[in-house]
Structures are given as C-alpha cells and as structure tokens.
Design a protein around this motif. Structure first.
Motif, mmCIF file in Angstrom:
data_model
loop_
_atom_site.group_PDB
_atom_site.id
_atom_site.type_symbol
_atom_site.label_atom_id
_atom_site.label_comp_id
_atom_site.label_asym_id
_atom_site.label_seq_id
_atom_site.Cartn_x
_atom_site.Cartn_y
_atom_site.Cartn_z
ATOM 1 N N ALA A 257 0.154 3.918 1.406
ATOM 2 C CA ALA A 257 0.185 4.450 2.767
ATOM 3 C C ALA A 257 1.380 3.915 3.542
ATOM 4 N N GLY B 18 -10.598 2.525 1.075
ATOM 5 C CA GLY B 18 -10.582 3.724 1.893
ATOM 6 C C GLY B 18 -10.707 3.482 3.376
ATOM 7 N N SER C 278 -8.795 -0.711 -6.299
ATOM 8 C CA SER C 278 -9.058 -1.135 -4.913
ATOM 9 C C SER C 278 -8.318 -2.436 -4.646
ATOM 10 N N ARG D 164 -2.078 11.805 -1.034
ATOM 11 C CA ARG D 164 -3.243 11.486 -1.855
ATOM 12 C C ARG D 164 -2.814 10.752 -3.121
ATOM 13 N N THR D 165 -3.711 9.974 -3.660
ATOM 14 C CA THR D 165 -3.428 9.243 -4.902
ATOM 15 C C THR D 165 -4.581 9.433 -5.877
ATOM 16 N N PRO E 208 0.810 -1.224 0.000
ATOM 17 C CA PRO E 208 0.000 0.000 0.000
ATOM 18 C C PRO E 208 0.840 1.268 0.000
ATOM 19 N N GLU F 2 -7.738 10.686 -3.818
ATOM 20 C CA GLU F 2 -8.058 9.874 -2.658
ATOM 21 C C GLU F 2 -7.016 10.050 -1.546
ATOM 22 N N GLN G 229 -6.260 1.359 0.079
ATOM 23 C CA GLN G 229 -6.324 2.086 -1.187
ATOM 24 C C GLN G 229 -7.757 2.133 -1.715
ATOM 25 N N HIS H 98 -4.709 4.404 5.389
ATOM 26 C CA HIS H 98 -5.955 3.864 4.848
ATOM 27 C C HIS H 98 -5.688 2.834 3.750
ATOM 28 N N ASP I 241 -6.092 -3.416 -2.168
ATOM 29 C CA ASP I 241 -5.804 -3.979 -0.838
ATOM 30 C C ASP I 241 -6.712 -5.153 -0.493
ATOM 31 N N VAL J 33 -4.872 8.731 1.296
ATOM 32 C CA VAL J 33 -4.488 7.393 1.757
ATOM 33 C C VAL J 33 -3.677 7.445 3.046
#
Length: 413
Positions: free
Chosen positions: A185, A267, A314, A308-309, A183, A292, A286, A284, A316, A294
């Motif tokens: 994040a 999210g 989605s 942010r991305t 991720p 978004e 993805q 968070h 994860d 993250v």
C-alpha cells in the motif's frame, strides 16, 4: 473553496523535506542536545567516509570495531549515526571506547546505492584498519540494518579473492538477511504521486531498496515480486559463498523470538485521506488471500484507483523490527498547509520492517507459518549465524538497546 491544482500541490511538496521511509527521527523530532565528539581521524574512502574514534587510552588503532551505516537515502551523516548509536536507549559508542575498543563509523556517500557498491567502501575500510592497526587483535566488523549486508558481502568477497580481512567476529544488528518489507500500500502510494513529487518513489526504487525488499513494485499498479536487482543481488551473495567463513558470525534482532506479533490485524485500515484532495485514499495492512484490496488511491484526481494483491502473508503484524511507515507518510502530508486538502488520519503508525526470521536468518517471510514461528525453540546455528539474540519484545528497527548491546558486547573477542 475549489480543490487545489496539481501544480499547487507539487510546489508545496517540494518545499518540504522529502517523505522518506527511514528509521530514526521523525521530521518533527528535536535534534540531540549534544553534538558528536570530534573524531580522531576521518578516512576518505571510495564511495564513503569513515569516522575513527580511538578507545580510551589507545595510542592508535589497537582493537578496531567497524560499524557500517544502514538503510536510508542520501549520504551518511555523522550526527545521525551518533544519534542512533549514542543518544538513544544505550550509549554504544561510549561503552565500546570505555572498554578499549576503537570505533570506526563507516558511512556511504549514497545509502540508497547498491549494497554491492557500498561493499567496496567496506572493503577499503577493512584494508585501512588492518594497515593502521597496532598489534594483532582481530577486527570486529558488522553493521546496522543493511550495513550488516554490506559488511557480510565485503568479508565474503575478500575471502573469495584470497585477501586477508583479519576479522575475528562479524555481527549484524537487525539486518534483513532474508529480506525486508514495506507494505505494498505504501509502495503504491509513493509511485502514484510520483508526478507530484518523485522523491518518495525514487527512494523505494533505489538500488538498495530494490535489492533488500522481499516483495517490490516499481509502479503503483505493478505486480509484487522480487525485483530484478534483488535476484541479481542474491546471485552475487551466492557467488561469494553467502557468508564469510573465517570469522565467528553473530546477530541480534529487534523482533521477538516467541512468534507473537503486534496488534496489527490483516486487512486493517492503516491510513485514510480526510482532506478534500485525498478523499477516497485508503491504505490497508497486508492480508493473505487470492484477491486482497490493499489500497485505494486518489490524490487531486477525479478517479480513485484500487490496488489488489494475492498470495502474500500477513507480514505487517509479524514479529520483527518495526518502521513507522504509515506514520511517516501521515506526518509528512499533515505538515502541509490545510488548504491543500492533504490531511490524513493514521490508524496504524508502524508495520513490521525486518521480520525476526529474516534478522537471524532462520526462515523466509513467505508464509504466516514461517513469520510467526517460535524462534526461541531453535538451536543456535539454525541459519547462517553461529549464534543470535532476539529482543524480549517487538521494537523499532535498529533501536540500540541495553538488552541487545549487552549480549553483543559480551561476545566480542
């Protein structure tokens, strides 16, 4: 009580084992009750080591199976290989030897080195196995996780060079043929704390990780994308024809085939800081979208930074072999003294690491439609592999199971 200084936090981090996103045992896991059996021979190879275990009743190498080590950091260790392959869900080494197969565990001096560099070690192991083999039984060559990429490249390059690899079957075990995922994040957090402890960031910036990750950032506020190393690696794979052509090619995946992912929601909050030194930190799962959030990052600082991305799937919660990335980070921080204020609460321990579509080479993890497709409806040979098998449920990456190993052993020549 005043907030600890950055110097105090850095010193405490360096006194603990490095936070490393690798499959297998956690920092607090008990060591196996049995030690590895002493090998019949140990090969010192360029860039690595091979531990050789003869099959039951074999006077020498008669039916060699080369198993290459995979994703990680630092040198391969015999004890870790045995814990993965023998002391887990299924005793693969014992079963191979019982069937008269000679097991060659191939390790690397640095698992984080370039896959192309470690391919040189695999080629040396293949050459030596051929030289010492008694009789003409074809070799079985493959690997776990990135070890499958190492051996895939090794065999393909040997064919391009006109060298005989004597291999009848290539196999991969939850190998990221189309890329792996950590991720954004987690990547951002690792790079954000680099000045406190650079080991976490260094792992995610190692050559092998840069080559294998589908999307990578080299600094905490970087833009996710294929790294330069991945672009170069893919070009080198193309230069050797992508796949070896002489052996039969098979693979297994720890992810499910039915297109059903895990309960990780796009999210969703995965990890949040609770101690006073990390209040404000939030990582968070993805989510797709144009803007978004993250991650929010704060570690012993007055300001909180946001990451942010845009345009990412989605991933994860996608079907695939999972890695306890968020859990590993939380465990590492929570193992520190409470006075440092680095306590965290983890709400999602695991994320998809090798998507099912990547492990069996039937699609790129670019979109939700690709990630969540029903692979069970595809025919064998839909990707680069001649045949493949996926797990009946999504399970940890590189988990050695009876289900997958029984299928794999049934396809050995």
């Amino acid at each position: 009580m005043p907030e600890p200084s950055r110097e105090q936090i850095a010193s405490a981090l360096h006194e603990r084992p490095a936070i490393a996103l690798t499959p297998g045992t956690r920092l607090d896991a008990e060591r196996p009750g049995s030690l590895p059996v002493s090998p019949s021979a140990v090969w010192d190879l360029p860039g690595g080591t091979a531990w050789v275990y003869r099959g039951e009743g074999n006077p020498g190498l008669v039916r060699p199976v080369i198993l290459a080590d995979g994703f990680g950091t630092g040198p391969s260790e015999l004890e870790s290989s045995w814990q993965l392959l023998e002391f887990g869900d299924y005793p693969l080494i014992s079963e191979l030897r019982r069937r008269g197969r000679d097991v060659i565990l191939l390790g690397h001096h640095e698992r984080g080195a370039s896959i192309l560099d470690n391919s040189r070690t695999a080629r040396a192991a293949i050459t030596r196995a051929l030289a010492e083999r008694l009789g003409g039984t074809p070799l079985v060559v493959g690997g776990f996780s990135t070890g499958g990429l190492v051996t895939r490249h090794a065999l393909a390059r040997m064919e391009c060079e006109g060298r005989d690899h004597g291999t009848g079957l290539y196999f991969s075990y939850d190998t990221p043929h189309r890329g792996a995922w950590i991720p954004i994040a987690l990547q951002a957090f690792a790079h954000y704390v680099k000045d406190l402890d650079g080991r976490f960031s260094d792992q995610l910036n190692s050559p092998a990780v840069r080559e294998v990750l589908w999307r990578h950032i080299g600094v905490w506020d970087g833009t996710p994308g294929p790294s330069e190393e991945r672009v170069a690696f893919l070009a080198q794979m193309a230069a050797v024809g992508e796949w070896p052509r002489r052996p039969r090619l098979i693979g297994v995946a720890n992810g499910a085939a039915d297109g059903v992912g895990t309960d990780v929601r796009p999210g969703e909050l995965a990890l949040e800081g609770k101690g006073r030194s990390v209040i404000g930190t939030r990582l968070h799962a993805q989510a797709p979208g144009a803007d978004e959030p993250v991650a929010r990052l704060r570690v012993a600082a007055a300001k909180t930074h946001e990451v942010r991305t845009k345009g990412l799937a989605s991933i994860d919660g996608a079907p695939g072999g999972s890695l306890e990335g968020f859990g590993i980070l939380a465990d590492g921080l929570n193992a520190l003294h409470p006075d440092l204020g680095l306590q965290t609460a983890v709400h999602i321990r695991s994320h998809c690491f090798v998507p099912s579509v990547s492990a069996v080479d039937v699609g790129d993890p670019d979109t939700d439609a690709a990630l969540y497709q029903d692979i069970s409806a595809l025919l064998a040979g839909a990707g680069g592999l001649d045949d493949f098998r996926l797990a009946s449920r999504n399970e940890p990456h590189a988990l050695v199971t009876r289900e997958l190993c029984s299928w794999l052993l049934g396809h050995l020549p």
